[in-house]
Write a protein that holds these residues in place. Structure first.
Motif, PDB file in Angstrom:
ATOM      1  N   VAL A  46      12.542 166.361  42.792  1.00 43.63           N
ATOM      2  CA  VAL A  46      12.012 166.730  41.392  1.00 43.63           C
ATOM      3  C   VAL A  46      10.712 166.703  40.714  1.00 43.63           C
ATOM      4  O   VAL A  46      10.742 165.068  40.587  1.00 43.63           O
ATOM      5  CB  VAL A  46      13.342 166.127  39.968  1.00 43.63           C
ATOM      6  CG1 VAL A  46      12.915 167.058  38.503  1.00 43.63           C
ATOM      7  CG2 VAL A  46      14.586 166.874  40.185  1.00 43.63           C
ATOM      8  N   LEU A  47       9.090 167.524  40.084  1.00 42.12           N
ATOM      9  CA  LEU A  47       8.299 167.221  40.156  1.00 42.12           C
ATOM     10  C   LEU A  47       8.491 167.273  38.909  1.00 42.12           C
ATOM     11  O   LEU A  47       8.095 169.168  38.413  1.00 42.12           O
ATOM     12  CB  LEU A  47       7.159 168.038  40.960  1.00 42.12           C
ATOM     13  CG  LEU A  47       7.847 167.309  43.270  1.00 42.12           C
ATOM     14  CD1 LEU A  47       6.833 168.345  43.692  1.00 42.12           C
ATOM     15  CD2 LEU A  47       7.703 166.113  42.981  1.00 42.12           C
ATOM     16  N   ASN A  48       7.357 166.547  37.831  1.00 38.50           N
ATOM     17  CA  ASN A  48       7.215 167.335  36.683  1.00 38.50           C
ATOM     18  C   ASN A  48       5.640 166.446  36.711  1.00 38.50           C
ATOM     19  O   ASN A  48       5.141 165.895  37.033  1.00 38.50           O
ATOM     20  CB  ASN A  48       7.571 166.146  35.838  1.00 38.50           C
ATOM     21  CG  ASN A  48       7.509 166.531  34.108  1.00 38.50           C
ATOM     22  OD1 ASN A  48       7.006 167.591  34.338  1.00 38.50           O
ATOM     23  ND2 ASN A  48       8.012 165.124  33.264  1.00 38.50           N
ATOM     24  N   ASP A  49       4.915 168.067  35.968  1.00 41.00           N
ATOM     25  CA  ASP A  49       3.994 168.395  36.151  1.00 41.00           C
ATOM     26  C   ASP A  49       2.582 167.761  34.703  1.00 41.00           C
ATOM     27  O   ASP A  49       2.982 168.294  34.113  1.00 41.00           O
ATOM     28  CB  ASP A  49       3.293 170.033  35.899  1.00 41.00           C
ATOM     29  CG  ASP A  49       1.786 170.007  35.982  1.00 41.00           C
ATOM     30  OD1 ASP A  49       0.760 168.474  36.444  1.00 41.00           O
ATOM     31  OD2 ASP A  49       1.347 171.025  36.060  1.00 41.00           O
ATOM     32  N   ILE A  50       2.257 166.043  35.427  1.00 43.04           N
ATOM     33  CA  ILE A  50       1.488 165.371  34.099  1.00 43.04           C
ATOM     34  C   ILE A  50       0.248 165.449  33.650  1.00 43.04           C
ATOM     35  O   ILE A  50       0.167 165.298  33.411  1.00 43.04           O
ATOM     36  CB  ILE A  50       2.282 163.859  34.474  1.00 43.04           C
ATOM     37  CG1 ILE A  50       1.824 163.716  35.485  1.00 43.04           C
ATOM     38  CG2 ILE A  50       4.015 163.775  33.718  1.00 43.04           C
ATOM     39  CD1 ILE A  50       1.713 161.730  35.998  1.00 43.04           C
ATOM     40  N   SER A  51      -0.370 166.159  34.586  1.00 44.72           N
ATOM     41  CA  SER A  51      -1.495 167.227  34.402  1.00 44.72           C
ATOM     42  C   SER A  51      -2.312 166.952  32.899  1.00 44.72           C
ATOM     43  O   SER A  51      -3.611 166.428  32.206  1.00 44.72           O
ATOM     44  CB  SER A  51      -1.457 168.450  35.186  1.00 44.72           C
ATOM     45  OG  SER A  51      -2.114 168.449  35.868  1.00 44.72           O
ATOM     46  N   ARG A  52      -1.124 168.061  31.787  1.00 48.98           N
ATOM     47  CA  ARG A  52      -1.926 167.983  30.223  1.00 48.98           C
ATOM     48  C   ARG A  52      -1.546 166.519  29.460  1.00 48.98           C
ATOM     49  O   ARG A  52      -2.734 166.078  29.172  1.00 48.98           O
ATOM     50  CB  ARG A  52      -0.573 169.268  30.259  1.00 48.98           C
ATOM     51  CG  ARG A  52      -1.574 168.823  28.799  1.00 48.98           C
ATOM     52  CD  ARG A  52      -0.813 170.093  27.691  1.00 48.98           C
ATOM     53  NE  ARG A  52      -0.591 170.073  27.004  1.00 48.98           N
ATOM     54  CZ  ARG A  52      -1.720 171.310  26.123  1.00 48.98           C
ATOM     55  NH1 ARG A  52      -1.989 171.715  26.348  1.00 48.98           N
ATOM     56  NH2 ARG A  52      -1.534 171.571  24.374  1.00 48.98           N
ATOM     57  N   LEU A  53      -0.930 165.575  30.701  1.00 52.86           N
ATOM     58  CA  LEU A  53      -0.654 164.286  30.106  1.00 52.86           C
ATOM     59  C   LEU A  53      -1.591 163.949  30.400  1.00 52.86           C
ATOM     60  O   LEU A  53      -2.748 162.878  29.216  1.00 52.86           O
ATOM     61  CB  LEU A  53       0.608 163.785  29.658  1.00 52.86           C
ATOM     62  CG  LEU A  53       2.089 165.056  29.293  1.00 52.86           C
ATOM     63  CD1 LEU A  53       3.030 163.869  30.202  1.00 52.86           C
ATOM     64  CD2 LEU A  53       1.777 164.845  28.106  1.00 52.86           C
ATOM     65  N   ARG A  54      -2.234 163.512  31.393  1.00 51.40           N
ATOM     66  CA  ARG A  54      -3.431 162.980  31.829  1.00 51.40           C
ATOM     67  C   ARG A  54      -4.496 163.539  31.290  1.00 51.40           C
ATOM     68  O   ARG A  54      -5.217 162.794  30.667  1.00 51.40           O
ATOM     69  CB  ARG A  54      -3.335 163.419  33.473  1.00 51.40           C
ATOM     70  CG  ARG A  54      -2.733 162.888  34.661  1.00 51.40           C
ATOM     71  CD  ARG A  54      -2.568 160.947  34.263  1.00 51.40           C
ATOM     72  NE  ARG A  54      -1.891 160.045  35.345  1.00 51.40           N
ATOM     73  CZ  ARG A  54      -2.423 159.607  36.291  1.00 51.40           C
ATOM     74  NH1 ARG A  54      -2.973 160.456  36.475  1.00 51.40           N
ATOM     75  NH2 ARG A  54      -1.292 159.125  36.687  1.00 51.40           N
TER      76      ARG A  54
END
Length: 590
Positions: free
Chosen positions: A353-361
């Motif tokens: 399971v992969l969660n895109d945390i680019s926005r959080l970064r």
């Protein structure tokens, strides 16, 4: 494998063969019984005739009247169709109903004659040379004073026996044909009755195989076939229920996977992709149908992911990590991996399971930059204020000329602090009211907003002799907050004036495009580099920090504009070229 035949053509010939064999066996056995009975009757008849003749010719033996005896035998034989022969103990024939005794052979060696000469009746069946036919013989002794003085023999052709049985054989044959035809009809009827329920069961099985599990087989009356049909119907009902449950669970799983924003990959123990959801397809730009059963190394080119999959399959604990997808911009993924096992604990594969945390970064980076920028923006004037105040305290206050200049600088930096705090409060208030839905929007004229902006910005443009040009379509209205929209456009025009060269122009236009109202502010200034366009709406973000401070900006103007536009349900875009100027476009719902 041989050609398959229908059941009726396997049962029906068998029934016919059984009937034919039964009729044949019964016929042969009946023929044997009838033959034996006929022979016994024939011998009994010959015996009776022999004893009768014995009484008739007994007196002839006393006087040796053989010629008279022969004539008498021929009369008796003609009336009875039975051949009668009289033989002396020497074997000589002295009388015969059909032949001349003189021409006949000695009969002493005949089997029936031997038995009769021995004092008891004898019988036999053999071929007769004199009559050229098979005959049945019966001989009785003629005794006088306890001594055998001759033999009386009676005989008839076997053909007589055949003639007696011939009508019976004909009737038996005809009866057999009738029985065979009836048996064939009955066998066909029985075979069809047996085949029909089996065909129904076969058709039901075919419907089940095609997926029609709601079809039901008609229950035959036969106990065995009825039980089979009921079992098949029960099996179909259970299969339908289980398939319905499985389909429902699959649809629920599909819905969950499709709705997940996280990318999901299911792999087997050989690191081959078994399943991916839509988010994974979009993230890695792959097609789920094309990558199925392909190795993850072949389908997705990402070394971090390959190492993470290998690490997950190597253990049984939950594995966490971070994966970076290099691109424009880079994507940061938070990865969770766990092995899939069966009831026996054997590893079947892995779930990633992969969660895109680019926005959080990005948000985290913006937060850090904001803290750094606001600290820097506040620290600079505070440091200047403190420095000049300390200078005044140390004696510069007694120097009127320098003291006044220092106080002017302190006031200037104080004003700058006031502007920064005011903009921060304004931005915070706009964000808070937008989140709570407390920003009142009402139908207003865009032209009135432009008129207010013109009055506010007219004096700011005069020092640089910049022409402000306004153009708006007549009757252009929208759901707006007049004060906030005016503030947003004023900020854009103010920036355009600040960064435009003297004697240039700034155009402010408003028009309707499809279902939107577009307000544009165009300048002919220095322009903004492409690298900075994505971040110019961040708080305190400056393209040229030195120039921004020189023209007096706080670094919050564009951020305020962006939040005002969002509060109106719109969006803001910018197009800029170095040395040619910039164009800011506000898009509002019509």
């Amino acid at each position: 494998m041989g050609k398959r035949r229908k059941l009726i053509w396997q049962l029906y010939p068998s029934y016919l063969i059984i009937v034919v064999l039964s009729l044949t066996g019964m016929g042969l056995y009946s023929f044997k019984i009838l033959k034996e009975l006929s022979q016994e009757g024939l011998l009994a008849n010959l015996q009776a005739q022999a004893f009768l003749v014995q009484e008739l010719v007994k007196r002839s033996f006393s006087g040796d009247r053989w010629a008279e005896l022969d004539k008498q035998l021929k009369r008796i034989g003609a009336s009875t169709s039975t051949r009668i022969t009289v033989i002396l103990p020497s074997g000589k024939v002295v009388g015969d109903s059909h032949e001349n005794p003189e021409r006949m052979d000695n009969h002493a060696i005949r089997p029936e004659i031997k038995e009769a000469l021995a004092g008891k009746p004898g019988s036999s069946t053999r071929y007769s040379l004199s009559l050229n036919a098979d005959l049945a013989y019966f001989a009785v002794p003629v005794q006088r004073d306890g001594r055998v003085v001759g033999v009386i023999r009676t005989s008839v052709p076997i053909t007589a026996f055949t003639q007696v049985l011939r009508p019976f054989f004909l009737e038996f044959f005809l009866a057999g044909i009738v029985i065979l035809v009836l048996a064939a009809g009955v066998s066909l009827y029985v075979s069809r009755r047996m085949e029909k329920p089996i065909e129904q069961i076969q058709r039901g099985a075919a419907r089940f195989a095609q997926g029609d599990l709601q079809f039901r087989v008609e229950t035959p009356r036969s106990e065995e076939l009825g039980a089979l049909a009921e079992s098949m119907n029960e099996m179909a009902a259970q299969l339908h229920q289980r398939l319905t449950t499985i389909t429902q669970q699959r649809n629920e799983l599909e819905a969950v996977l499709s709705a997940m924003v996280e990318a999901v990959l299911v792999l087997d123990t050989r690191e081959r992709i078994l399943r991916v959801n839509q988010s994974a397809e979009k993230l890695f730009q792959i097609d789920a149908t094309k990558v199925r059963l392909r190795s993850v190394q072949e389908a997705i080119r990402n070394t971090d992911l390959h190492r993470f999959v290998t690490s997950t399959l190597a253990g049984r604990m939950l594995v966490e990590g971070e994966i970076v997808i290099i691109g424009d911009p880079d994507k940061f993924l938070q990865a969770h991996g766990v092995t899939l096992t069966d009831a026996g604990g054997h590893i079947l594969g892995a779930l990633i399971v992969l969660n895109d945390i680019s926005r959080l970064r990005t948000v985290e980076k913006i937060r850090r930059d904001f803290v750094a920028n606001v600290s820097h923006e506040l620290k600079t004037p505070i440091t200047s204020i403190k420095g000049f105040l300390e200078t005044l305290k140390e004696g510069a206050l007694n120097d009127p000329e320098n003291a006044e200049r220092f106080l002017d600088i302190v006031i200037k930096h104080t004003d700058r602090l006031s502007l920064i705090i005011e903009d921060l409060l304004s931005l915070s208030r706009i964000e808070r009211d937008a989140e709570k839905g407390e920003i009142a929007l009402e139908t207003g004229s865009i032209k009135e907003v432009f008129e207010a902006v013109e009055k506010t910005c007219r004096d700011k443009a005069q020092p640089k002799n910049i022409r402000l040009e306004y153009a708006v379509d007549d009757g252009l209205n929208a759901e707006i907050n007049l004060t906030l929209l005016e503030q947003a456009i004023v900020n854009l025009v103010d920036n355009a004036i600040k960064y435009s060269e003297p004697e240039s122009s700034v155009k402010v236009e408003g028009h309707k495009a499809r279902d939107e109202i577009v307000i544009t502010v165009q300048d002919h200034g220095c322009g903004i580099s492409r690298d900075h366009l994505a971040r110019i709406f961040e708080r305190f973000y400056r393209v040229d920090k030195a120039r921004s401070r020189k023209v007096g900006g706080t670094g919050l103007g564009l951020s305020i504009v962006r939040h005002i536009v969002i509060a109106h349900g719109g969006r803001i875009e910018v197009e800029s070229f170095i040395g040619r100027g910039s164009t800011f476009s506000i898009h509002l719902p019509a």
